[in-house]
Design a protein around this motif. Sequence first.
Motif: not given
Lengths: 166, 427
Positions: B343-351
């Motif tokens: 939850d703190y170290y595997l993050i998907v970030d979108s435009s």
Amino acid sequence: MLEHHARLVALFDYAREVVGRKKLQKMVYIAKKLNFPFGEKYQFHFYGPYSEELTLRVEELCNLGFIEETKEKVSGYYQYRYTLTGEGEQFLKHYDLDLEPLKDCVTSMNEKPSRMLELISTILYFDHLSNGEIVEKIQVVKQKQKYTEEEIEEAFRYIEDLKSQQ
Amino acid sequence: MLQQLNEEKVFKDPVHRYIHVRDSIIWDLIGTKEFQRLRRIRQLGTTFLTFHGAEHSRFSHSLGVYEIVRRIIEIFQGRPHWNNEERILCLAAALLHDIGHGPYSHSFEKVFNLDHEDFTQSIILGDTEVNSVLKKVDGDFPRKVSEVIAKTYENKLVVSMISSQIDADRMDYLLRDAYFTGVSYGQFDIERILRVMRPKEDQVVIKHSGMHAVEDYIMSRYQMYWQVYFHPVTRSAEVILSKILHRAKALHEEGYTFKLEPIHFVSLFNDDVDLDDYIKLDEGIIQFYFQAWQEEKDEILSDLCERFLNRRLFKYMEFNPNDHMEHWHRLYTYFVKAKIDPDYYLIVDSSSDLPYDFYRPGEEEERLPIHLLMKSGEYRELSRESTVVEAISGKKRTDHKLYYPSDLVERIEDQDLKRKISEILEL
């Protein structure tokens, strides 16, 4: 992960089809104002509440193949039609969103013309004001749309209906 | 008659050379504590971790927007549709348009469910120095300024000078951000654009002869998004920043005792931020806590703060949710097994998580587009006339990235688990 995307896909799943970008913008805004968990940030623009975040997210969903956008020429202008794809349905299966109450709300809004949704969303944008002040505000910011008293009354009634269903 | 200064004041500015102030009201607004606070908030948040020059503040940007509007007004003087009684309103709104921004506002707004526009309204209408200065014009003036910034003011021409698809805000931030990041592609001919702007009933339009200058502006906007605003390293810093805030909030909710009581954060944690608390926040305060939190016993909080302050950012890979969904589920499970909290170290970030927008031609009245004023007197939407703009408008403009700490993966002792994770992350 991508919960905001998933909630939008759920909206398309309930709506089956949304015709018009303006309509989509206003439907999500109204749902958000009814406390459905849409996280897109809205600002007031020329045509009422508008979310650039939503526009880009829908573009992402199209690029991912989760929804299909069809551009249609209608009497001199272009209109966009959105439908959920098989990939979108698969994507949605990864989430347990518990958004069932959204279904009736989306179905009902989808039957309204975008002109009415624009009015409803504008009323909701100014919901911190009294009803009298809201009407005055509409006459200023929506001067060109020339909304009639009947339309404004209908919009207020519709908002009450939606709220009573929550 | 509004009071004028005895002598014009000027600010040296690297983008516009000089910023000219003649109105007492503008000078007094600049001197308020709420406006001075903007000196302590960087315009581009975490971008300085990618482009080290990007240390410029919202203070200098706000002055820049004011200066552009001042120049637009000089061009509009005496033209049809321009009412010079709106002059000081335009200038004040331009100067104050970002007054409600807080430190790292994008992450703060997402994590703490805030909206800087609400604070802009509160600062203008509330019991503040800004409000006191505005009221010197007349009692109703703060309301008008707040409505221009909220885009609900009746005169849409005034609104469009500060907020539209070719406005003073965008023109300043593109030029300023290009200058301070040191990139060469943010440039366009602002003098030319200002000269071809014309006031119309509802918006500013551009004389057709100025189309190529506007094409340049749209191109620079397009390139700045991909090269600066959507930069993957900046996004990594932003991901870590938002996770620090999430972690601190979660610890507070669990009743965790911080070594240093986070008094400046308590109202944020409790979703009960008032204006006084908000105005006290600046980047100095935030960095102070991040320094202190490095010493916290909570390993996640201290690690994330150490990463942010020392620029040990997450690595990233392209992530296609259509193809990689199973990968993500597997990675999530592997990370849990490896005792790296996903939850703190595997993050998907979108435009779409980023606060910037592309040019949109306004189909279906979605957004007011840029209109060209043709010789015949009719208006044409920009992308219908410009093949350059049309080409950019149709391009794919979205992406998704998966962020993770490669150093923590490297340190996994279970070799089989490490291999499985590394295979998916292509390490």
